[in-house]
Scaffold this active site. Sequence first.
Site, PDB file in Angstrom:
ATOM      1  NE  ARG A  88      -5.804   3.035  16.502  1.00  0.00           N
ATOM      2  CZ  ARG A  88      -4.974   2.912  15.459  1.00  0.00           C
ATOM      3  NH1 ARG A  88      -4.319   3.969  14.979  1.00  0.00           N
ATOM      4  NH2 ARG A  88      -4.786   1.756  14.876  1.00  0.00           N
ATOM      5  CB  SER A 139      -0.947  -0.054   1.192  1.00  0.00           C
ATOM      6  OG  SER A 139      -1.798   1.039   1.217  1.00  0.00           O
ATOM      7  CB  THR A 154       0.665  -0.239  10.196  1.00  0.00           C
ATOM      8  OG1 THR A 154       0.704   1.150  10.528  1.00  0.00           O
ATOM      9  CG2 THR A 154      -0.731  -0.604   9.760  1.00  0.00           C
ATOM     10  CG  ASP A 194      -3.379   3.886  -1.002  1.00  0.00           C
ATOM     11  OD1 ASP A 194      -4.031   3.619  -2.035  1.00  0.00           O
ATOM     12  OD2 ASP A 194      -3.340   3.128  -0.017  1.00  0.00           O
TER      13      ASP A 194
HETATM   14  C1  16G Z   1      -4.154  -0.041   7.621  1.00  0.00           C
HETATM   15  C2  16G Z   1      -5.643  -0.118   7.362  1.00  0.00           C
HETATM   16  C3  16G Z   1      -6.267   1.259   7.434  1.00  0.00           C
HETATM   17  C4  16G Z   1      -5.934   1.941   8.741  1.00  0.00           C
HETATM   18  C5  16G Z   1      -4.450   1.920   9.006  1.00  0.00           C
HETATM   19  C6  16G Z   1      -4.174   2.376  10.423  1.00  0.00           C
HETATM   20  C7  16G Z   1      -6.843  -1.573   5.827  1.00  0.00           C
HETATM   21  C8  16G Z   1      -7.008  -2.038   4.417  1.00  0.00           C
HETATM   22  N1  16G Z   1      -5.901  -0.673   6.037  1.00  0.00           N
HETATM   23  O1  16G Z   1      -3.498   0.644   6.601  1.00  0.00           O
HETATM   24  O2  16G Z   1      -7.655   1.114   7.301  1.00  0.00           O
HETATM   25  O3  16G Z   1      -6.395   3.253   8.747  1.00  0.00           O
HETATM   26  O4  16G Z   1      -3.957   0.604   8.863  1.00  0.00           O
HETATM   27  O5  16G Z   1      -2.828   2.280  10.699  1.00  0.00           O
HETATM   28  O6  16G Z   1      -7.534  -2.021   6.730  1.00  0.00           O
HETATM   29  P1  16G Z   1      -2.282   2.419  12.183  1.00  0.00           P
HETATM   30  O7  16G Z   1      -2.891   1.298  12.996  1.00  0.00           O
HETATM   31  O8  16G Z   1      -0.823   2.361  12.059  1.00  0.00           O
HETATM   32  O9  16G Z   1      -2.747   3.754  12.689  1.00  0.00           O
HETATM   33 MG    MG Z   2      -3.794   1.191   0.402  1.00  0.00          MG
END
Ligand code: 16G
Ligand code: MG
Length: 550
Positions: free
Chosen positions: A497, A64, A501, A276
Site C-alpha cells: 500500500r 507524534s 505519511t 509514542d
Molecule cells: C498515522 C495514523 C496511524 C497509521 C499511520 C500509518 C492516526 C492518528 N495516525 O500515523 O493510525 O497507522 O499513519 O502510516 O490516524 P503509513 O500510512 O505511513 O503507513
Molecule cells: Mg501518535
Amino acid sequence: MDLDAVTKQSALHAKPDGLTLQYGTAGFRTKAEHLDHVMFRMGLLAVLRSKQTKSTIGVMVTASHNPEEDNGVKLVDPLGEMLAPSWEDHATCLANAEEQDLPRVLVDIGEKAAVNLHQDAFVVIGRDTRPSSEKLSQSVIDGVTVLGGQFHDYGLLTTPQLHYMVYCRNTSGQYGKATIEGYYQKLSAAFVELTKQASCSGDDQRTLKVDCANGIGALKLREMKHYFSQGLSVQLFNDGTKGKLNHLCGADFVKSHQKPPQGIEMKSHERCCSFDGDADRIVYYYHDADGQFHLVDGDKIAALISSFLKEPLLEIGDSLSLGVVQTAYANGSSTRYLEEVMKVPVYCTKTGVKHLHHKAQEFDIGVYFEANGHGTVLFSKAAEMKIKQLAKELEEDKKRKAAKMLENVIDLFNQATGDAISDMLVIEAILALKGLTVQQWDALYTDLPNRQLKVKVADRQVISTTDAERQAVTPPGLQEAINELVKKYRLSRAFVRPSGTEDIVRVYAEADSQENADSLAYEVSLAVFQLAGGIGERPQPVNITRNLEL
Ligand code: 16G
Ligand code: MG
C-alpha cells in the site's frame, strides 16, 4: 469575515512560494520550519468548522512519532473524532492557497460548507513538547483571533487529552470535566474502582516501567501517577530530561525495530511499555529468561481486552454486540485467535485511526486496535445506558458486579480516541484482575513471523488498493504477481500500500518462519519495484542488507 484583517495578518505568516502539503492520515506533518502558514490557516479553518458545527473544535500541534525537528497539526471534530473527510479537502485547499488567493478560498469554503458566519466560534488548542510547538500554536491562535473566534489554550497536552477536552466541552461536561484534573480524576477513579476487586498479587505485579519517548507522555504521567499510586506504581524512563524526542525510543521505534528502547533497564520478565511522542500509542514488551525480546503489540492488546470483556457481558445476560476492528497489518494469528478461539467477529479497515473508529461505532461495543498500538474500545450510548442501568438494578450479586465492572471499563477508556495512558490503565487493571503476568498474556497466541519493507517509486499513487488495502487494483499485474509469490510459502500473506505519511510504498509479508517472511517480503518488494516504477537502488534480500528498517 474581515478579509482585510485576514490578508494583513496572513502576511505575517506568509506561505513559502510553491510549497504544497496534504492533510494526510493524521493531519499536516513536515519540517517545523515550513508550517507557520499552515498553523495560522488551520486557526482560520477551525473557526469556520466551529461555526458550522456550532461546537467547540480542537487544534493539536504535534508530529507524534516523527523526529523532533518535524511538527504537524490536526483538527479535532466535536465528539473528539478526527476531522470529517470533506473538511480535510478544505484544509488542503486552504493550506495550499497562494497569499493573494487566501480571502477567496476562505469565502469559498464558507459557502460550500454553508457556514453561518454570525455564529460564535470556540477553539481549544493543545501542543506537544517539541521546541517548535509553542510558537506554532501561537500562529494557530493568531488565525483563530483574526476571524473573531474565542479560544482556550491548554498548552502542553497529549493528543488524546485534547480529544477528551473537546468531547467534554461538547457534551456539557456530561462526559467529564474539561480540565487536566478532570481527566486525571475520571480515569484514576475508574482504575482504582476496577482494581479493587483484584486479589493482592505482590509488589512485582503492580510495577510498570514506562518509556515515554522523551515526550509529553512523561510530563502528564508524572502528574497523574499520584492519583492511582495505590493500584499501580509506574517508573518513568525517557522522560525528556536528557534524550531527544522519539530518538531510539518510543512505541514506533520499539514496534518497527522489534527491540527495546534505549534508556530503560529491563530485567527478565519485567513488564515494560512504550508510548509514542504524543501518547496516543502504546506497546508492551519484556525479556524472557534467555534475554530474548518479546513484543506485545496492539493486536495482543485487542485480544486481551476482548477476552476480558466477554465474561462480564455473558454474565449480565444482555445480548450486546461485540466486534473487533483491525487493519491488514494485524498478525494473522491474532485474527485467527479472535475468530476461532474467542468467537468474536473481526473486521478489517484501511490503515488510520479514523477508519477503525468509524467501523467500531457500528457495534454496541467496538474494540479497535492497529498492530502499532493505536486503539481503544467504544461503547455505544445505548450500551452505556443499559450497563449503567443494570449496575443499579440487578438484584443478583454476581450480575450486578459484572455490570459495575463494565461501567468502570467504560469510564476508563478514553471514548474520544485511542489513548496510551487510558489503554495502559485498562491493561494493568485487566492483568491485576486476572492475575496474569505479561508472559501469560503474550502466550494467548503466537505471532506469525512477519516483515515490513519500504520501496521507493516515482509516484506511489500508481498503486491503488481495495478490500481494506489487502488487494492491489493497479498497476496491472501487481496483484497477480503477489498471488503467485504468496503461493510459494506456508501460512503466508502479503500486501502492499502507498504510505499515507511518507513518500514510499509499504510492503508487508508474513509466513511460517522468519526466513520465509523475509524472503516473501523481498520478492514482493521486487515486484513493486518492477511493476510500479521503482527508483533508486533495487530492493535487496533482507538477510544480505540486514535491512530491518521499516
Ligand atoms: C498515522 C495514523 C496511524 C497509521 C499511520 C500509518 C492516526 C492518528 N495516525 O500515523 O493510525 O497507522 O499513519 O502510516 O490516524 P503509513 O500510512 O505511513 O503507513
Ligand atoms: Mg501518535
